[in-house]
Design an enzyme around this catalytic site. Structure first.
Site, PDB file in Angstrom:
ATOM      1  N   VAL A  64       0.893  -1.158   0.000  1.00 23.33           N
ATOM      2  CA  VAL A  64       0.000   0.000   0.000  1.00 23.33           C
ATOM      3  C   VAL A  64       0.934   1.210   0.000  1.00 23.33           C
ATOM      4  O   VAL A  64       1.543   1.528   1.015  1.00 23.33           O
ATOM      5  CB  VAL A  64      -0.936   0.008   1.219  1.00 23.33           C
ATOM      6  CG1 VAL A  64      -1.729   1.305   1.267  1.00 23.33           C
ATOM      7  CG2 VAL A  64      -1.872  -1.201   1.177  1.00 23.33           C
ATOM      8  N   PRO A  65       1.093   1.852  -1.155  1.00 29.58           N
ATOM      9  CA  PRO A  65       2.157   2.856  -1.331  1.00 29.58           C
ATOM     10  C   PRO A  65       1.812   4.236  -0.751  1.00 29.58           C
ATOM     11  O   PRO A  65       1.572   5.205  -1.478  1.00 29.58           O
ATOM     12  CB  PRO A  65       2.307   2.912  -2.850  1.00 29.58           C
ATOM     13  CG  PRO A  65       0.920   2.637  -3.340  1.00 29.58           C
ATOM     14  CD  PRO A  65       0.346   1.626  -2.384  1.00 29.58           C
ATOM     15  N   CYS A  66       1.821   4.325   0.569  1.00 32.85           N
ATOM     16  CA  CYS A  66       1.451   5.589   1.221  1.00 32.85           C
ATOM     17  C   CYS A  66       2.429   6.718   0.892  1.00 32.85           C
ATOM     18  O   CYS A  66       2.074   7.891   1.025  1.00 32.85           O
ATOM     19  CB  CYS A  66       1.332   5.398   2.728  1.00 32.85           C
ATOM     20  SG  CYS A  66       2.760   4.663   3.515  1.00 32.85           S
ATOM     21  N   HIS A  67       3.616   6.372   0.401  1.00 31.37           N
ATOM     22  CA  HIS A  67       4.570   7.420   0.006  1.00 31.37           C
ATOM     23  C   HIS A  67       4.076   8.198  -1.210  1.00 31.37           C
ATOM     24  O   HIS A  67       4.594   9.269  -1.511  1.00 31.37           O
ATOM     25  CB  HIS A  67       5.957   6.817  -0.262  1.00 31.37           C
ATOM     26  CG  HIS A  67       5.993   5.850  -1.406  1.00 31.37           C
ATOM     27  ND1 HIS A  67       5.570   4.545  -1.289  1.00 31.37           N
ATOM     28  CD2 HIS A  67       6.378   6.013  -2.693  1.00 31.37           C
ATOM     29  CE1 HIS A  67       5.708   3.937  -2.455  1.00 31.37           C
ATOM     30  NE2 HIS A  67       6.197   4.809  -3.324  1.00 31.37           N
ATOM     31  N   ARG A  68       3.049   7.716  -1.889  1.00 32.23           N
ATOM     32  CA  ARG A  68       2.506   8.395  -3.069  1.00 32.23           C
ATOM     33  C   ARG A  68       1.431   9.429  -2.725  1.00 32.23           C
ATOM     34  O   ARG A  68       0.760   9.938  -3.613  1.00 32.23           O
ATOM     35  CB  ARG A  68       1.939   7.368  -4.053  1.00 32.23           C
ATOM     36  CG  ARG A  68       3.010   6.470  -4.639  1.00 32.23           C
ATOM     37  CD  ARG A  68       2.446   5.497  -5.637  1.00 32.23           C
ATOM     38  NE  ARG A  68       3.472   4.522  -6.005  1.00 32.23           N
ATOM     39  CZ  ARG A  68       3.224   3.293  -6.410  1.00 32.23           C
ATOM     40  NH1 ARG A  68       1.975   2.878  -6.518  1.00 32.23           N
ATOM     41  NH2 ARG A  68       4.209   2.474  -6.705  1.00 32.23           N
TER      42      ARG A  68
END
Length: 127
Positions: A64-68
């Site tokens: 889950v790419p929360c850095h995006r």
């Protein structure tokens, strides 16, 4: 599932329904693109801070790419519960650069790297 406690320690608890919805929406942001806390909040009928809190607890990173997810000003924003010039925020920028996200300034993402909110909403509603 693992979530971050307010004192920085890990505590066991499953994600709430809201957190699951945030993780689902975040997972739809394609590599090389970003969205904002506000855009996710609008899609989820939530609030930007609630989205940020859910992402702070994200036990599924980097799947889950929360850095995006960035702030509405397109500044990188926070990462792992920190803001400003921290090693965690520097890691977020490094991950975005590795995914070829364009930057306008040292800590501001280019508008060309933002997935339009309407496109993200359509993807979310198709799931």
């Amino acid at each position: 599932m693992v979530a971050t406690a307010s004192d920085g320690e890990k505590q066991q608890r499953p994600p709430t329904q809201h957190e699951q919805n945030v993780y689902k929406a975040c997972s739809l942001i394609p590599e090389g693109k970003v969205s904002t806390y506000g855009a996710l909040a609008t899609i989820l009928k939530s609030a930007p801070r609630a989205v940020g809190q859910a992402l702070k607890r994200n036990p599924f990173a980097p799947e889950v790419p929360c850095h995006r997810v960035v702030s509405s000003s397109l500044q990188i924003g926070g990462f792992n519960g920190t803001w400003g010039k921290t090693s965690q925020v520097a890691s977020k920028k490094e991950m975005l650069l590795m995914e070829h996200v364009a930057f306008e300034t040292e800590d501001t993402v280019s508008a060309t790297s933002v997935i339009p909110s309407a496109d993200l909403a359509k993807l979310y509603n198709l799931q």
